[in-house]
Design an enzyme around this catalytic site. Structure first.
Site, mmCIF file in Angstrom:
data_model
loop_
_atom_site.group_PDB
_atom_site.id
_atom_site.type_symbol
_atom_site.label_atom_id
_atom_site.label_comp_id
_atom_site.label_asym_id
_atom_site.label_seq_id
_atom_site.Cartn_x
_atom_site.Cartn_y
_atom_site.Cartn_z
ATOM 1 N N ASN A 208 0.850 -1.197 0.000
ATOM 2 C CA ASN A 208 0.000 0.000 0.000
ATOM 3 C C ASN A 208 0.881 1.240 0.000
ATOM 4 O OD1 ASN A 208 0.556 0.778 2.896
ATOM 5 N ND2 ASN A 208 -0.428 -1.211 3.230
ATOM 6 N N ASP A 277 -4.558 -6.450 4.576
ATOM 7 C CA ASP A 277 -5.689 -7.237 5.068
ATOM 8 C C ASP A 277 -5.762 -8.603 4.401
ATOM 9 O OD1 ASP A 277 -6.632 -5.191 6.760
ATOM 10 O OD2 ASP A 277 -7.566 -4.180 5.045
ATOM 11 N N LYS A 287 9.554 -16.988 -10.372
ATOM 12 C CA LYS A 287 8.800 -15.946 -11.048
ATOM 13 C C LYS A 287 7.755 -16.562 -11.980
ATOM 14 C CE LYS A 287 9.260 -12.108 -14.304
ATOM 15 N NZ LYS A 287 10.178 -11.320 -15.161
ATOM 16 N N PHE A 321 -5.014 3.129 14.635
ATOM 17 C CA PHE A 321 -5.170 4.171 13.623
ATOM 18 C C PHE A 321 -6.257 3.733 12.646
ATOM 19 C CE2 PHE A 321 -1.585 6.244 15.282
ATOM 20 C CZ PHE A 321 -1.373 7.437 14.594
ATOM 21 N N LYS A 335 -14.395 0.632 14.859
ATOM 22 C CA LYS A 335 -13.106 -0.039 15.059
ATOM 23 C C LYS A 335 -12.659 0.060 16.517
ATOM 24 C CE LYS A 335 -8.553 -0.281 12.798
ATOM 25 N NZ LYS A 335 -7.703 0.301 11.727
ATOM 26 N N LYS A 339 -12.478 -3.655 18.302
ATOM 27 C CA LYS A 339 -11.142 -4.194 18.540
ATOM 28 C C LYS A 339 -10.638 -3.918 19.957
ATOM 29 C CE LYS A 339 -9.984 -4.251 13.667
ATOM 30 N NZ LYS A 339 -8.936 -4.164 12.644
#
Length: 397
Positions: A208, A277, A287, A321, A335, A339
Site C-alpha cells: 500500500n 488485510d 517468477k 489508527f 473499530k 477491537k
C-alpha cells in the site's frame, strides 16, 4: 531539558555535527546551532540549518531581531550547550575568559550547563596547556565527552578523535534525563509503522501507499519523552530513529509475530502501521511467467493484529489508527469498540495534506470514554506529540 545549543568549532570532525543535529531533532529536542568562522570551512551553515530546522548563528554583530541581543538571547534560551567538536583553541579561550566570537561570547554569558567534546591531534590533546585548560573547565563545572582513540585525520594514531555522534547523543540524553521531568521515563512503548509486503513470487508483491512517516514521528517523540521504544517497521525509505530498538519486518505475518513477542512487556502500544488485510493464498517459489491476457491471484485474510492485541490486552494502553476515505467517525468508532481499543487516531487520507507520504496530517482522536478531539492540519511531528499526550492521560500513574 529540551533546548540544545550546539556549538561547532573548526576541525575536520565538524561534519559529525550534522548527524548530532539531525538525531537530536529526531529525538524531539529543539536545536539551535552556532558556528565559528573556521568551522564553516568544513561544513556549511545551510546544512546545519536544514537538519536543525532553525537558523544558524555565525556572527556576534549580526543582530537580525532588534528586540533582543542575539548572543544573550541564545545564552538565556539554552537548557544545555554542547561544543562538538571543541578545538584546543576554543577550550583555551573558555578556560581563560576570552570572548572574541559568537560561540565564546555566548558560552561565557550562559548559566546553562556546558558539555565539551574535544577533537584534536593527539600531541595537542596531551599538551600540558590543553590538559590544564580542560581541568580548569572541569573545575568550573563543564562536562566532557572523552575523545576516542585511533587513526586521526592528521595521520597520527592516538587519543583525540571526536567521540562518535551516538556517544555524544547518549551523553546528552543521560544528562537531560537527570535534569528534567520525562513523562514517559520508565515506560515501554511499542510502535508499528509503514506498510507490509505480501509476496506473490520472488519479484512481485502486494503493498500500500504508507510511507511510515507518522509511526516514525511517534517513535522519535516517545524516545524524546524518555520511553524505552520498540519500533516494528515494514519496508520504508526513512532513516531509523535514534535511540529506539528497531525491528524490520516485511509481511503482516512477520509483523504479527514480532509484535506479539514484545507485547507482554509493554505499557503503551500504538499500532500505526498500514498492514495488508489480504495475502496471496499461493506464494510461488519462482517468477510466474506471462502467459495469458489476465491473471487471477486468489487472496486470503491475514491475521488481524490489532484485534488479537485487543483480545489479549491486560494492563496495556492500546491505540489504533484508522485511515479512511469517508464516514470517518462511523468507521473509527466501530473499530474502537470492535477491537477493544483505548483510543483511535482517525484521518481521512483523501483530504489534502493528510494522506500518505506527506509531512503533515489532520486527525481526530477518539477515546473509549466517548470523548473526541479534532486537530487542524499539523506537522506529523506535532501530531505525534498530541497522540502521545492523549495516550498518557489513559496510562496509570
Amino acid at each position: 531539558m529540551k533546548k540544545i545549543l550546539l556549538c561547532v568549532t573548526g576541525g575536520i570532525a565538524a561534519y559529525k555535527a550534522a548527524t548530532i543535529a539531525s538525531q537530536l531533532y529526531q529525538l524531539g529536542f529543539e536545536v539551535k546551532v552556532m558556528m565559528s568562522e573556521s568551522s564553516q570551512k568544513f561544513i556549511t551553515p545551510l546544512t546545519l540549518q536544514t537538519l536543525s530546522r532553525n537558523e544558524v548563528y555565525t556572527n556576534t554583530f549580526e543582530e537580525r531581531n532588534p528586540n533582543v541581543v542575539a548572543h544573550i538571547d541564545l545564552a538565556d534560551w539554552a537548557d544545555l550547550a554542547v561544543v562538538a567538536p571543541a578545538t584546543a583553541n576554543c577550550i583555551g579561550k573558555l578556560a581563560n575568559g576570552i570572548a572574541d566570537d559568537m560561540i565564546t561570547t555566548t558560552l561565557l554569558a550562559t548559566t546553562a550547563p556546558i558539555m565539551i567534546a574535544p577533537a584534536m591531534n593527539v600531541n595537542m590533546y596531551q599538551h600540558p596547556a590543553v590538559q590544564a585548560n580542560m581541568q580548569k573547565l572541569a573545575d568550573y563545572g563543564y562536562r566532557f565527552v572523552e575523545p576516542g582513540e585511533g587513526l586521526l585525520a592528521c595521520g597520527y594514531i592516538g587519543k583525540g578523535r571526536l567521540a562518535e555522534p551516538e556517544e555524544i547523543i547518549a551523553c546528552i540524553k543521560d544528562f537531560s534525563a537527570k535534569q528534567m521531568d520525562l513523562p514517559l521515563e520508565g515506560k515501554k512503548v511499542l510502535i508499528t509503522a509503514g506498510p507490509t509486503r505480501e509476496q506473490v513470487d520472488p519479484v512481485r508483491y502486494f503493498t500500500n501507499y504508507s510511507s511510515g512517516k507518522m509511526g516514525y514521528a511517534i517513535a522519535r517523540a516517545a524516545a524524546g519523552m524518555g520511553a524505552s521504544v520498540t519500533l516494528v517497521s515494514g519496508p520504508t525509505a526513512l532513516e531509523k530513529p535514534a535511540g529506539v530498538m528497531f525491528i524490520p519486518v516485511e509481511s503482516t505475518d512477520e509483523m504479527f509475530h514480532a509484535v506479539m513477542k514484545e507485547y507482554p512487556e509493554m505499557d503503551l502500544v500504538i499500532k500505526s502501521a498500514a498492514v495488508a488485510d489480504y495475502t496471496p493464498r499461493i506464494k510461488y517459489g519462482e517468477k510466474v511467467k506471462k502467459k495469458n491476457e489476465s491473471w487471477s491471484v486468489e487472496m486470503e485474510k491475514t491475521t488481524d493484529i490489532l484485534s488479537v492485541l485487543g483480545e489479549k490486552k491486560e494492563r496495556q494502553v492500546l491505540v489504533g489508527f484508522a485511515a479512511e476515505t469517508g464516514n470517518l467517525e462511523g468507521y473509527a468508532l466501530d473499530k474502537l469498540k470492535r477491537k477493544n481499543l483505548d483510543m483511535i487516531v482517525a484521518n481521512n487520507v483523501a483530504q489534502e495534506g493528510a494522506g500518505f507520504s506527506v509531512d503533515t496530517n489532520r486527525v481526530v482522536i477518539y477515546k473509549k470514554d466517548g470523548s473526541a478531539k479534532e486537530y487542524p492540519l499539523l506537522s506529523k511531528d506535532k501530531v505525534a506529540q498530541e497522540v502521545l499526550a492523549q495516550a498518557m492521560e489513559l496510562m496509570p500513574l
